[in-house]
Design a protein around this motif. Sequence first.
Motif, PDB file in Angstrom:
ATOM      1  N   PHE A  62       7.077   1.520 -11.195  1.00 58.48           N
ATOM      2  CA  PHE A  62       6.919   0.403 -11.447  1.00 58.48           C
ATOM      3  C   PHE A  62       7.877  -0.590 -12.614  1.00 58.48           C
ATOM      4  O   PHE A  62       8.679  -0.651 -13.203  1.00 58.48           O
ATOM      5  CB  PHE A  62       5.864  -0.346 -11.940  1.00 58.48           C
ATOM      6  N   GLY A  63       7.895   0.352 -13.857  1.00 60.81           N
ATOM      7  CA  GLY A  63       8.546   0.547 -14.808  1.00 60.81           C
ATOM      8  C   GLY A  63       9.941   0.847 -15.044  1.00 60.81           C
ATOM      9  O   GLY A  63      11.239  -0.201 -15.316  1.00 60.81           O
ATOM     10  N   THR A  91      15.360   4.368   0.281  1.00 58.00           N
ATOM     11  CA  THR A  91      15.809   4.469   1.286  1.00 58.00           C
ATOM     12  C   THR A  91      17.290   4.943   1.153  1.00 58.00           C
ATOM     13  O   THR A  91      18.122   3.836   0.305  1.00 58.00           O
ATOM     14  CB  THR A  91      15.480   4.384   3.070  1.00 58.00           C
ATOM     15  N   PRO A  92      18.507   6.401   1.630  1.00 63.11           N
ATOM     16  CA  PRO A  92      19.537   5.882   1.999  1.00 63.11           C
ATOM     17  C   PRO A  92      20.323   4.139   1.654  1.00 63.11           C
ATOM     18  O   PRO A  92      20.957   3.691   1.246  1.00 63.11           O
ATOM     19  CB  PRO A  92      20.057   6.975   2.833  1.00 63.11           C
ATOM     20  N   TYR A  99      15.917  -3.035  -6.309  1.00 62.59           N
ATOM     21  CA  TYR A  99      15.865  -1.648  -7.469  1.00 62.59           C
ATOM     22  C   TYR A  99      15.310  -1.179  -7.370  1.00 62.59           C
ATOM     23  O   TYR A  99      15.306   0.076  -8.707  1.00 62.59           O
ATOM     24  CB  TYR A  99      15.986  -2.458  -8.752  1.00 62.59           C
ATOM     25  N   GLY A 100      14.226  -0.612  -6.532  1.00 60.10           N
ATOM     26  CA  GLY A 100      13.615   0.487  -6.040  1.00 60.10           C
ATOM     27  C   GLY A 100      13.991   1.629  -7.434  1.00 60.10           C
ATOM     28  O   GLY A 100      15.332   2.110  -6.741  1.00 60.10           O
ATOM     29  N   GLY A 101      12.969   2.495  -7.241  1.00 57.89           N
ATOM     30  CA  GLY A 101      13.228   3.982  -7.603  1.00 57.89           C
ATOM     31  C   GLY A 101      12.927   4.949  -6.477  1.00 57.89           C
ATOM     32  O   GLY A 101      13.876   5.227  -5.330  1.00 57.89           O
ATOM     33  N   THR A 102      11.830   5.113  -6.324  1.00 58.88           N
ATOM     34  CA  THR A 102      11.231   5.592  -5.208  1.00 58.88           C
ATOM     35  C   THR A 102      10.858   4.595  -4.158  1.00 58.88           C
ATOM     36  O   THR A 102      10.866   5.008  -2.939  1.00 58.88           O
ATOM     37  CB  THR A 102       9.520   6.492  -5.066  1.00 58.88           C
ATOM     38  N   LEU A 103       9.408   3.499  -4.694  1.00 59.26           N
ATOM     39  CA  LEU A 103       9.475   2.875  -3.754  1.00 59.26           C
ATOM     40  C   LEU A 103      10.187   1.674  -3.403  1.00 59.26           C
ATOM     41  O   LEU A 103      10.750   1.560  -4.089  1.00 59.26           O
ATOM     42  CB  LEU A 103       7.747   2.164  -3.776  1.00 59.26           C
ATOM     43  N   ILE A 104      10.130   0.917  -2.546  1.00 50.57           N
ATOM     44  CA  ILE A 104      10.652  -0.597  -1.944  1.00 50.57           C
ATOM     45  C   ILE A 104      10.110  -1.750  -1.597  1.00 50.57           C
ATOM     46  O   ILE A 104      10.041  -2.597  -2.027  1.00 50.57           O
ATOM     47  CB  ILE A 104      11.457   0.119  -0.507  1.00 50.57           C
ATOM     48  N   ILE A 105       8.401  -1.482  -2.321  1.00 54.22           N
ATOM     49  CA  ILE A 105       7.627  -2.702  -2.417  1.00 54.22           C
ATOM     50  C   ILE A 105       7.802  -3.784  -3.377  1.00 54.22           C
ATOM     51  O   ILE A 105       7.477  -4.718  -2.866  1.00 54.22           O
ATOM     52  CB  ILE A 105       5.999  -1.447  -2.305  1.00 54.22           C
ATOM     53  N   PHE A 106       8.016  -2.755  -5.015  1.00 56.42           N
ATOM     54  CA  PHE A 106       7.764  -4.466  -5.661  1.00 56.42           C
ATOM     55  C   PHE A 106       8.975  -5.027  -5.848  1.00 56.42           C
ATOM     56  O   PHE A 106       9.341  -6.160  -5.307  1.00 56.42           O
ATOM     57  CB  PHE A 106       8.431  -3.307  -7.528  1.00 56.42           C
ATOM     58  N   ASP A 140      21.437   7.505   8.401  1.00 59.91           N
ATOM     59  CA  ASP A 140      21.426   6.069   9.091  1.00 59.91           C
ATOM     60  C   ASP A 140      19.791   4.893   8.132  1.00 59.91           C
ATOM     61  O   ASP A 140      19.518   4.545   7.097  1.00 59.91           O
ATOM     62  CB  ASP A 140      21.255   6.269  10.749  1.00 59.91           C
ATOM     63  N   SER A 141      18.470   5.477   8.907  1.00 58.93           N
ATOM     64  CA  SER A 141      17.377   4.366   9.167  1.00 58.93           C
ATOM     65  C   SER A 141      16.301   5.989   9.366  1.00 58.93           C
ATOM     66  O   SER A 141      16.614   6.686   9.809  1.00 58.93           O
ATOM     67  CB  SER A 141      17.054   3.602  10.029  1.00 58.93           C
ATOM     68  N   LEU A 142      15.454   5.437   8.030  1.00 58.25           N
ATOM     69  CA  LEU A 142      14.080   6.280   8.553  1.00 58.25           C
ATOM     70  C   LEU A 142      13.240   5.751   9.457  1.00 58.25           C
ATOM     71  O   LEU A 142      12.085   6.394   8.858  1.00 58.25           O
ATOM     72  CB  LEU A 142      13.389   6.769   6.637  1.00 58.25           C
ATOM     73  N   GLY A 143      13.171   4.391  10.154  1.00 57.73           N
ATOM     74  CA  GLY A 143      12.386   4.126  10.135  1.00 57.73           C
ATOM     75  C   GLY A 143      11.094   3.479   9.822  1.00 57.73           C
ATOM     76  O   GLY A 143      11.825   2.420   9.478  1.00 57.73           O
ATOM     77  N   PRO A 144       9.982   3.460  10.544  1.00 58.75           N
ATOM     78  CA  PRO A 144       8.870   2.802   9.278  1.00 58.75           C
ATOM     79  C   PRO A 144       9.333   2.951   7.739  1.00 58.75           C
ATOM     80  O   PRO A 144       8.598   2.377   7.009  1.00 58.75           O
ATOM     81  CB  PRO A 144       7.253   3.510  10.119  1.00 58.75           C
ATOM     82  N   LEU A 145       9.045   3.886   7.384  1.00 53.60           N
ATOM     83  CA  LEU A 145       9.170   4.519   6.287  1.00 53.60           C
ATOM     84  C   LEU A 145      10.398   3.473   5.158  1.00 53.60           C
ATOM     85  O   LEU A 145      10.098   3.528   4.384  1.00 53.60           O
ATOM     86  CB  LEU A 145       9.610   5.922   5.993  1.00 53.60           C
TER      87      LEU A 145
END
Length: 447
Positions: free
Chosen positions: A124-125, A215-216, A234-241, A204-209
């Motif tokens: 989040f930071g 992701t790339p 802008y996410g680092g590990t997660l795209i949820i933010f 290319d895509s990681l599907g549901p992830l």
Amino acid sequence: MEYNVDVVTKIFTRFRRLFYIVSPKETSFPTVEKVPKYVDEAIPFFICLIILEVPILYLRGKRLPRFNDSFGSLANGLLSLLHGLLFRSVELVTYIWVYEHFNLVDLPWDSPWTWLLGFLGVDFGYYWVHRCGHEVNIIWAAHQTHHSSEDYNFTTALRQSCILRYISWVFYLPLALVMPPSVFLVHSQFNLLYQFWIHTETVDSLGPLEWILNTPSHHRVHHGRNRYCIDKNYGGTLIIFDRIFGTFAKEQEEVVYGLVHPLTSWDPINAQICHLKYMWSVFKETEGFANKLAVIWKGPGWAPGKPRTGLIEDIPDIHAPQEKFDRQLPLWTNLYIWIHMPLLIVFYGVLATYKTEFSPYLTLTGVVFIIFTLSTFGALYDNRPRASLQELLRCVVFLLVVKGVAAPSFLSSSPGLSLLLIYLMSLFIWLFVCVRQTSVTIKAKSS
């Protein structure tokens, strides 16, 4: 056989750390001193993946890394590490100080819930420091270095800013009110490690992830200068933010990478400070004290009368393919630079490993030499008139310094003799080049 099994297990463990595939139990520590240097341990995997990416890109018919662009990424990455030879970690020192003086809750360092909170808190930071890196001009002046590549491959992940770390630590300080420093240090390293492998066109895509993770595909959008890519993901590990705060964009068309106004130089020093120079010129030309401050604190695209982050209509509506900045060098010059780059990296490694045993003056001399070397190689890639003379001078200085400070036992050893031989040969190569260039110039003037 047991030894081989242990080695394979160790390699696999370090490899999965690149993808944040770790458990709280194996990555929780009571103190900062106990936390492993996960990033340093991952360096061999960075190198292997960079090499492995080339044949995969070739087989998939995608663009191969260019010598000059890869040099720019590696050079800027090396520059970003030099502060560690001279100063302590700003981020960690300030975090520990705030935690020791102002922490509100003593969370157990060995609790899985503390670990999970650290994972989410650091990411989040990172989201907010990354977002401000695009929406606040003074922070963009640091972060733009990472976006200056017009290629997108594993080497791009190494292209980092020397300046950003002196700003980004502020965004993590709220975590110090509750989060033990050792937990913060673990997740800040893994957050960084995870972002290495997403800098590639081979996935290319990681599907549901794709709904949860950065992701790339998501990060390719972030590095694009197509209109739909600007200030997204802008996410680092997660795209949820990004999904929560409305900054998410899905990859729609082929991405054109790089800055809106691409650099026209391979000089890594210029890549670090070019936007600061631009900001200074705009600051001087802008009228009114409030507007001058706005040049610093508002977005890179702001101007008087425009919204805080500028107008998207001001961004050129470009589509692939686009011509990239490029200057061709003879193959031998490329090979020469890429023979010396590993030597320079090893030299940095020696300084980093034994910096407590070296005098501050010797360490500072080493740092200056690294900066001068990278600037010289950038000048060669830029085809500057005095680049050959600059490289000749670099070889002479290196030989004189090594002869003066190196132990006789090292100079007489196989590594020492090999190093001296390489630099002696380099000296004669550039002496020949300089003499030839001078004779050509004299003949041109006389005719």
